[in-house]
Write a protein that holds these residues in place. Sequence first.
Motif, PDB file in Angstrom:
ATOM      1  N   SER A 144       6.779  -5.804  -4.058  1.00 24.71           N
ATOM      2  CA  SER A 144       6.825  -5.382  -2.703  1.00 24.71           C
ATOM      3  C   SER A 144       6.759  -3.976  -2.441  1.00 24.71           C
ATOM      4  CB  SER A 144       8.066  -6.156  -1.982  1.00 24.71           C
ATOM      5  OG  SER A 144       7.819  -5.689  -0.375  1.00 24.71           O
ATOM      6  N   LEU A 145       6.177  -3.559  -1.585  1.00 24.66           N
ATOM      7  CA  LEU A 145       5.829  -1.946  -1.411  1.00 24.66           C
ATOM      8  C   LEU A 145       6.622  -1.901  -0.018  1.00 24.66           C
ATOM      9  CD1 LEU A 145       2.423  -0.996  -1.994  1.00 24.66           C
ATOM     10  CD2 LEU A 145       4.412  -0.598  -3.481  1.00 24.66           C
ATOM     11  N   LYS A 146       7.595  -0.832   0.026  1.00 25.05           N
ATOM     12  CA  LYS A 146       8.304  -0.559   1.068  1.00 25.05           C
ATOM     13  C   LYS A 146       7.524   0.558   1.912  1.00 25.05           C
ATOM     14  CE  LYS A 146      13.088  -0.714  -0.840  1.00 25.05           C
ATOM     15  NZ  LYS A 146      14.225   0.035  -1.139  1.00 25.05           N
ATOM     16  N   GLY A 147       7.145   0.157   3.167  1.00 21.71           N
ATOM     17  CA  GLY A 147       6.278   0.992   4.008  1.00 21.71           C
ATOM     18  C   GLY A 147       4.949   0.935   3.618  1.00 21.71           C
ATOM     19  N   TYR A 148       4.529  -0.143   2.937  1.00 24.17           N
ATOM     20  CA  TYR A 148       3.301  -0.193   2.385  1.00 24.17           C
ATOM     21  C   TYR A 148       2.807   1.147   1.540  1.00 24.17           C
ATOM     22  CZ  TYR A 148       2.977  -3.168   6.552  1.00 24.17           C
ATOM     23  OH  TYR A 148       3.355  -4.156   7.460  1.00 24.17           O
ATOM     24  N   GLU A 149       3.585   1.912   1.258  1.00 20.32           N
ATOM     25  CA  GLU A 149       3.319   3.046   0.505  1.00 20.32           C
ATOM     26  C   GLU A 149       3.834   2.919  -1.186  1.00 20.32           C
ATOM     27  OE1 GLU A 149       4.320   6.805   1.844  1.00 20.32           O
ATOM     28  OE2 GLU A 149       3.362   6.340   4.086  1.00 20.32           O
ATOM     29  N   ALA A 150       2.819   3.501  -1.823  1.00 26.97           N
ATOM     30  CA  ALA A 150       3.221   3.940  -3.416  1.00 26.97           C
ATOM     31  C   ALA A 150       2.919   5.205  -3.726  1.00 26.97           C
ATOM     32  CB  ALA A 150       2.424   2.566  -4.355  1.00 26.97           C
ATOM     33  N   LEU A 155       0.249  15.879 -11.851  1.00 27.78           N
ATOM     34  CA  LEU A 155      -0.345  15.358 -10.589  1.00 27.78           C
ATOM     35  C   LEU A 155       0.453  14.227  -9.827  1.00 27.78           C
ATOM     36  CD1 LEU A 155      -4.024  15.700 -11.270  1.00 27.78           C
ATOM     37  CD2 LEU A 155      -2.647  17.320 -10.183  1.00 27.78           C
ATOM     38  N   PHE A 156       0.480  14.125  -8.461  1.00 25.57           N
ATOM     39  CA  PHE A 156       0.991  13.006  -8.021  1.00 25.57           C
ATOM     40  C   PHE A 156       0.244  12.517  -6.564  1.00 25.57           C
ATOM     41  CE2 PHE A 156       3.721  15.960  -5.977  1.00 25.57           C
ATOM     42  CZ  PHE A 156       3.963  15.479  -4.562  1.00 25.57           C
ATOM     43  N   VAL A 157       0.203  11.811  -6.117  1.00 19.44           N
ATOM     44  CA  VAL A 157      -0.376  11.298  -4.900  1.00 19.44           C
ATOM     45  C   VAL A 157       0.176   9.752  -4.233  1.00 19.44           C
ATOM     46  CG1 VAL A 157      -2.137   9.814  -5.710  1.00 19.44           C
ATOM     47  CG2 VAL A 157      -2.622  11.203  -3.496  1.00 19.44           C
ATOM     48  N   ASP A 158       0.365  10.021  -3.002  1.00 18.38           N
ATOM     49  CA  ASP A 158       0.727   8.976  -2.045  1.00 18.38           C
ATOM     50  C   ASP A 158      -0.176   8.057  -1.674  1.00 18.38           C
ATOM     51  OD1 ASP A 158       3.511   9.708  -2.877  1.00 18.38           O
ATOM     52  OD2 ASP A 158       3.650  10.600  -0.731  1.00 18.38           O
ATOM     53  N   ILE A 159      -0.441   6.955  -1.871  1.00 18.67           N
ATOM     54  CA  ILE A 159      -1.386   5.950  -1.400  1.00 18.67           C
ATOM     55  C   ILE A 159      -0.862   4.706  -0.434  1.00 18.67           C
ATOM     56  CG2 ILE A 159      -2.751   6.159  -3.323  1.00 18.67           C
ATOM     57  CD1 ILE A 159      -1.734   3.233  -4.231  1.00 18.67           C
TER      58      ILE A 159
END
Length: 375
Positions: A29-35, A316-320
Motif C-alpha cells: 500500500s502506498l501512503k498518499g499514492y506516492e513512492a 538520484l531520486f524522484v517521487d512518483i
Amino acid sequence: MNTSIETFEYNSERGTWQDFHSSKDMKGSLKGYEARVATLNVLADCFPWFIELAIDSKMRFPAMIEELIKLDPTFCGLNEVTESCLGLLLAHPYIQENYYISNVTRELKSERKTDYMYNPHGCLLLSKVPFLSATAIGFVQSERDRPAIIGLFRLSLEDANYTALLAVCSIHTLAYQSPANKRIREKQLLRAADQCRLLLDDNEIESDIRTGFIMMGDMNLHYISEDGVVGKCETVDAYAETHFASDQDNNDGYTFDAKGNSMIKRYIPGEKRKMRLDRILVSQGSPFYFVSPCEMWANEAVDVRREIYISDHYGLFVDIQLDKDADLRENSEVAAKLMKNSQMPLEIFEFSKLDFAVKLVPHSFWLLSRAFGLN
C-alpha cells in the motif's frame, strides 16, 4: 540467463534475516499514492590499499546509510555493494524495521554464496513494499558481467480499489569510455527493459491491470550520444524530463563530476570528466507521473578537510504518484534534445602515460601524507 533469487525480511523475534515468502495476492500500500525511487553507486571498498587511503570506506559507508535513512525511499537500487557494505546495511535497525531486501549473500547464509553478488561487488534492491518475486538478469556480452536485479511488486492505493504491477530494476552496466563498450551497454539496457516487460506480462494478475517498470543505476553512459538509448528502451529519463525543457532549470545532472567531487581526483589522478553516468528510466505508458523534479542525493562531502565524499557518484531520486488515469509520456521538447544528443560524435578522452606520470608524482606525496594522517 535469468535466475529467480530469494528475497528477505527481518525477523525481530529471532533477530535475523529470513526468507520472505510471497504470494500473488500480496499487495504493497502506498501512503498518499506516492513512492520515492532512489539509486546510488556506493563505490566499492575492494580496491588496492592506496585507493582505500583516498576514499576511506569505513567513513563513507555509515554516512551513506544515514543519508539513505534521511531520504527514506520506497525503492532503492544500490550498485557496487560489497559484503562489508551489505553487512552494515543488514545490521542497521532502520533497515531491519522498514525494508525487504534482495540478493543477500554470506552475511545471511554462510553456507550458500549466490552467483548474483559477484565478487567483489554487485547490485542490490531494497523495498518497503513486499516483493512478489526477484530475478537476476545475466548479460553475456562482457566478462565483467554484473547481473541486474528485477523486483516485481503489486501496488495498491490506500483509498481506492485500484492496483498496479510494477517492475523495479537495479542495474550496473559495463564501464569505460570506448565505442565497443558503448555498444555493449546499449545491449544490456535493451535486454533489461525487455526482461522487465516479459516479467510483467508473465505475472499479470488481472487482465486489465496497469503495469510499468523503472530501471535505475549506474548505467555508465559516458558519451553524450548514449542519451539515444532512452528512446530505444521506450522509456522516459526522469532527470532529463524534469530539468531539460525550456521552462525548467536546465541543470546538467552530472552524477560523476570530477570538478565538484574532489575525492575523485584523489584516487584517479588527472580525472576531469563530467558525465551523467547514473539514470532513472521509467517505461512510457506507466500508470504514474512525477510529483517533483528528479534530484541528487549523497552529493555533499562527509569530511571537507580530507575530501571524503559518500561516493565518486552522486545518487538520484524522484517521487512518483500512482494514478489510474496516468499515462506517462516523454516531453516532446526533451525527447528532441535527447535525440539530438544521440547524433553527436563520440567525445575523445585522451590521457597519456606521460600525463599520468606527471600527475602521479605529487599524488604519491599526497598519499604518503594521508598514510601518516596529515590530511
